[in-house]
Design an enzyme around this catalytic site. Structure first.
Site, PDB file in Angstrom:
ATOM      1  N   SER A 172       0.905   6.854 -23.932  1.00  0.00           N
ATOM      2  CA  SER A 172       1.256   8.086 -23.236  1.00  0.00           C
ATOM      3  C   SER A 172      -0.013   8.902 -23.042  1.00  0.00           C
ATOM      4  O   SER A 172      -1.101   8.473 -23.416  1.00  0.00           O
ATOM      5  CB  SER A 172       2.254   8.898 -24.069  1.00  0.00           C
ATOM      6  OG  SER A 172       1.564   9.468 -25.174  1.00  0.00           O
ATOM      7  N   LYS A 173       0.185  10.087 -22.487  1.00  0.00           N
ATOM      8  CA  LYS A 173      -0.978  10.958 -22.222  1.00  0.00           C
ATOM      9  C   LYS A 173      -1.756  11.277 -23.493  1.00  0.00           C
ATOM     10  O   LYS A 173      -2.927  11.625 -23.434  1.00  0.00           O
ATOM     11  CB  LYS A 173      -0.501  12.257 -21.584  1.00  0.00           C
ATOM     12  CG  LYS A 173      -0.046  12.050 -20.153  1.00  0.00           C
ATOM     13  CD  LYS A 173      -0.116  13.352 -19.378  1.00  0.00           C
ATOM     14  CE  LYS A 173       0.391  13.186 -17.962  1.00  0.00           C
ATOM     15  NZ  LYS A 173       1.709  13.791 -17.762  1.00  0.00           N
TER      16      LYS A 173
END
Ligand code: GLU
Length: 490
Positions: free
Chosen positions: A252-253
């Site tokens: 994810s980010k």
């Protein structure tokens, strides 16, 4: 499934295309191409608050950049359009009406908040005990509220039992219908829920199999129930494992930028990115790692898609990219470098860099660059007006090794080189070394620092030739004047 399968990629345009989405698109694309089927692109923009036109456009651009062309979808149309969910609302409404008329769905006049409480109770596992259900009214009461124009959601009725997903990747996965519970298919503002729109669309677009990320596996039993209730043939499903970050949590980010755009802008060539993505959860069954898109089409099959999660390793991607760059003909490497220099607005001595010049410089750097921006690590000095080496490097080259090279004298010798080419430059260096009774490397080291500002650069003679006589002479002389030979220590 017919002989010519239709698969799709159905992104929600709520951000940019990330590597997980790109991998789902790639696997669908490969499946279609390998089986002579069709690849459909559908933009799932029913969530008006979170969807944007820019995001849809950027996803489309990124898919194009990766070479994942679609047979039906935005831009090219097709017989099952429109391909934006926001243009298909009438179909969802009609399907909901049908379920209501058949008694397979009911109207809920509860508020969003009340429905959220029901959902949460169910998520806590209280469905059976607390009879967590949406309120279903009797016909008269329902008619009265509808006449009064009260807003309502349409809720799908889940009958008790078990729903089995025969997953093409994961095998059989069973779900208790009681755990699913009744669910909203049309919200009170008239918008279709994800599960509902996706089924109406996948059925209308004759998608089979549905290949997507494992994060959607929990939606699949609800979708199967909807297919059946609407009288549609249930397609096959295949859920591809998640991609993990280096710390083994879902990518994810938090792991830094994981968008396709980020990697392309960072100089990863699309072919290398596609090759790397293909290996995230799939393998040809041997140790082979390098595949063109074409070769992937020939080698891809769903039965070699792994059930276990794949780990995204940026270092491996960079390594792979380096190999791609190294294998490119100078011509193409030059084009990449040219495009990169233009995107950065870099000029050489105030001039725009021509494609031919970019090619020349790219050839000088050669396979040292593992990504396109790494070109500047080696050839950045062509774009700088003046060179200022760090004190540490000056100390390392001039003081520690007690070099006594008179760079001004070298500059004078270079000034006389005619014609100006690699051989002439090299001869000047060698003659100068001989005359000053120094080793060649004791001249090349300081000269490199003077012209490039670094202790490492591409070939010195070639670099100086390409830098040109005027700039080389003036850089050598400027550095030589600032750091005169240390004859006293010899
Ligand atoms: N629109 C969904 C998403 O972006 C995908 C839907 C699906 O593949 O079923 O996650």
């Amino acid at each position: 499934m017919g002989s010519s399968p239709r698969v799709r990629f159905a992104p929600s345009p709520t951000g940019s295309l990330h590597v997980g989405g790109a991998r789902t698109a790639l696997f669908n694309w490969l499946y279609a191409r390998a089986k002579g089927g069709s690849f459909v692109l559908r933009i799932e923009d029913t969530d008006a608050e979170r969807s944007t036109g820019e995001s849809a456009a950027s996803i489309i651009r990124d898919l194009e950049a990766l070479g994942l062309s679609w047979d039906e979808g935005p831009g090219c149309g097709g017989e099952c359009g429109p391909y934006f969910q926001s243009e298909r609302l009438e179909l969802y409404r009609a399907a909901a009406e049908r379920l209501l008329a058949d008694g397979k769905a009911y109207r809920s006049f509860q508020t969003e908040e009340e429905r959220a409480l029901v959902r949460q109770a169910r998520e806590r596992g209280e469905s059976a005990e607390a009879e967590a259900r949406y309120t279903e009214l009797d016909r008269d009461e329902e008619a009265r509220r509808m006449d009064a124009g009260e807003p309502f959601a349409v809720v799908f009725r889940v009958e008790p039992g078990e729903t089995v997903v025969h997953d093409l990747v994961r095998g059989e996965v069973r779900f208790r219908n009681e755990d699913l519970g009744d669910f909203v298919i049309v919200k009170s503002d008239g918008r279709a829920s994800y599960n509902f729109a996706v089924v109406v669309d996948d059925a209308a677009m004759r998608i089979d199999p549905v290949l997507r990320g494992e994060d959607h596996l929990s939606n699949t039993p609800r979708q199967i129930l909807l297919y059946r209730a609407l009288g549609y043939a249930v397609p096959q499903f295949g859920h591809v494992s998640m991609i993990l970050g280096p710390d083994k949590t879902r990518l994810s980010k938090r792991h830094g930028s994981v968008s396709v755009q980020h990697f392309l802008a960072a100089g990863i060539v699309p072919e290398a990115l596609v090759n790397y993505l293909a290996l995230l959860g799939w393998g040809a069954g041997d140790d082979r790692e390098f595949f063109t898109l074409e070769e992937l089409v020939g080698a891809f099959s769903l039965d070699r898609v792994a059930r276990t999660a794949a780990t995204f390793d940026p270092a491996k991607l960079e390594w792979m990219n380096g190999r791609y760059l190294a294998d490119l003909p100078d011509e193409q490497r030059g084009e990449l470098v040219h495009a990169f220099l233009q995107s950065r607005g870099l000029r050489e001595m105030g001039q725009e860099v021509s494609p031919a010049r970019a090619r020349e410089l790219a050839a000088l750097v050669g396979d040292r660059m593992k990504t396109v921006p790494m070109f500047l690590d080696y050839a950045g000095f062509f774009f700088e007006e003046s060179i200022t080496p760090s004190a540490e490097d000056i100390e390392g080259v001039l003081v520690k090794r007690a070099v006594h090279t008179d760079l001004c004298a070298l500059a004078r010798r270079l000034d006389a080189v005619e014609p100006w080419n690699d051989a002439g430059v090299e001869t000047a260096f060698r003659d100068f070394a001989e005359e000053s009774e120094l080793k060649l490397r004791d001249i090349v080291g300081p000269a490199r620092l003077a012209v490039s500002g670094k202790r490492q650069s591409p070939g010195m003679f070639e670099s100086i030739t390409l830098l040109g006589k005027e700039r080389s002479v003036s850089r050598l002389c400027a550095f030589g004047t600032a750091h005169p030979p240390r004859a006293d220590e010899s």
